[in-house]
Design a protein around this motif. Structure first.
Motif: not given
Length: 327
Positions: A27-30, A36-40, A53-58
């Motif tokens: 999972m890739v956030h914006g 944490y945006s994918w916590r649910h 797996a949810a990443m922190d983008v660089r």
């Protein structure tokens, strides 16, 4: 809480929130978000039999913070996603899910590396194919030349927005999250301001956040951005022309992998700030195997945070359908 790992993705160290076992779903956030945006979504995806797996983008959270604007171009972010995949799914293609700026990242990773991406899901931002022109040109024509404020114009010059917004991070985050959410009332995201305005002039900071964003949630984000700053996150918006040049060779290619799309009907990113009348219909030409397409009434931009149950109800059956088929 999930397990956290630091992964060497090649040019950057990427922090991953990890749970479960099985085929990889990354999972890739914006902007302005984090893993944490994918916590649910993390635990339900893990419980469905996947490595979630949810990443922190660089530039965000626990991932590498690099010093140049060009470090945040699409080409580099795609490389980070593929680098994470090499570590977590070295022997098999994997599935991507992205939201907001994470959506173009996952769409374009699927477009440019179909050998590594088995399936792709995106929230909020549709995909219409590799761009025919730089979005910088659109901004110039639609906003700058008409003396109309646009937040991406405000972000253009390094340092300006960072100084303004880091002066009161919590107020910025509260205003930004609220003003383009489904809870905002008409006029609370102020349009039609002159180009000399600042971003905070266009936002409404609510007396209390909506229920989907608790004070503890807001504090988590605030602490993340106090640690990482806004240069990296905002620099994503400073790379439109670099991205256009990188993706131009793929202009005639479509995304052929199984795909899923979820958006809210009050999300300005869904309809291109009012410029696209039928986003899903238009998208099907570039994503011919779009298998699930859901529009959530009354939902704003923060799709998986505003409507986690509905997002999961659409996402999980689609993910499960991939087993034995492409993953």
């Amino acid at each position: 809480m999930p397990e956290f790992r630091q992964i060497n993705a090649g040019a950057a160290e990427i922090r991953i929130a990890l749970e479960g076992s099985g085929p990889l779903v990354l999972m890739v956030h914006g902007f302005p978000e984090s893993w944490y945006s994918w916590r649910h979504q993390i635990a339900p995806i893990a419980e469905a039999g996947f490595t979630a797996a949810a990443m922190d983008v660089r530039g965000y959270g626990g991932s590498s913070r690099l010093p140049e604007v060009a470090d945040y171009r699409m080409e580099a972010l795609i490389a980070d996603i593929l680098g994470v995949g090499i570590v977590l799914s070295p022997d098999a293609p994997f599935t991507l899910i992205g939201h907001d700026w994470g959506a173009p990242q996952v769409w374009n990773t699927a477009l440019t590396r179909p050998d590594r991406i088995a399936a792709v899901a995106a929230l909020s931002v549709p995909f219409y194919g590799a761009p025919e022109f730089s979005f910088d040109d659109v901004i110039q024509r639609v906003f700058d030349d008409r003396d109309r404020f646009f937040y991406q114009s405000y972000f253009r010059n390094p340092g300006r927005a960072e100084a303004d917004l880091e002066a009161d991070l919590r107020r910025f985050l509260a205003g930004f999250y609220y003003s383009i959410s489904g809870d905002a009332q008409e006029g609370e995201w102020k349009l039609g301001l002159p180009s000399s305005a600042k971003l905070m002039d266009s936002l409404t900071v609510p007396a209390a956040m909506p229920g989907w964003m608790t004070e503890a949630d807001l504090t988590y984000y605030e602490n993340e951005f106090r640690a990482c700053g806004l240069f990296g996150p905002i620099s994503r918006y400073r790379n439109h022309t670099r991205d256009f040049e990188h993706l131009s060779p793929f202009r005639d290619r479509t995304i052929t992998q199984p795909a899923c799309f979820i958006a809210g009907d009050k999300d300005p990113a869904f309809n291109g700030f009012g410029m696209v009348t039928d986003p899903i219909g238009k998208m099907r030409r570039a994503v011919p195997n779009l298998e699930t397409a859901v529009v959530l009434p009354g939902c704003g931009h923060w799709t998986q945070q505003e409507r986690p149950a509905e997002v999961n109800a659409a996402l999980l059956p689609w993910l499960s359908s991939l087993k034995g088929r492409v993953v």
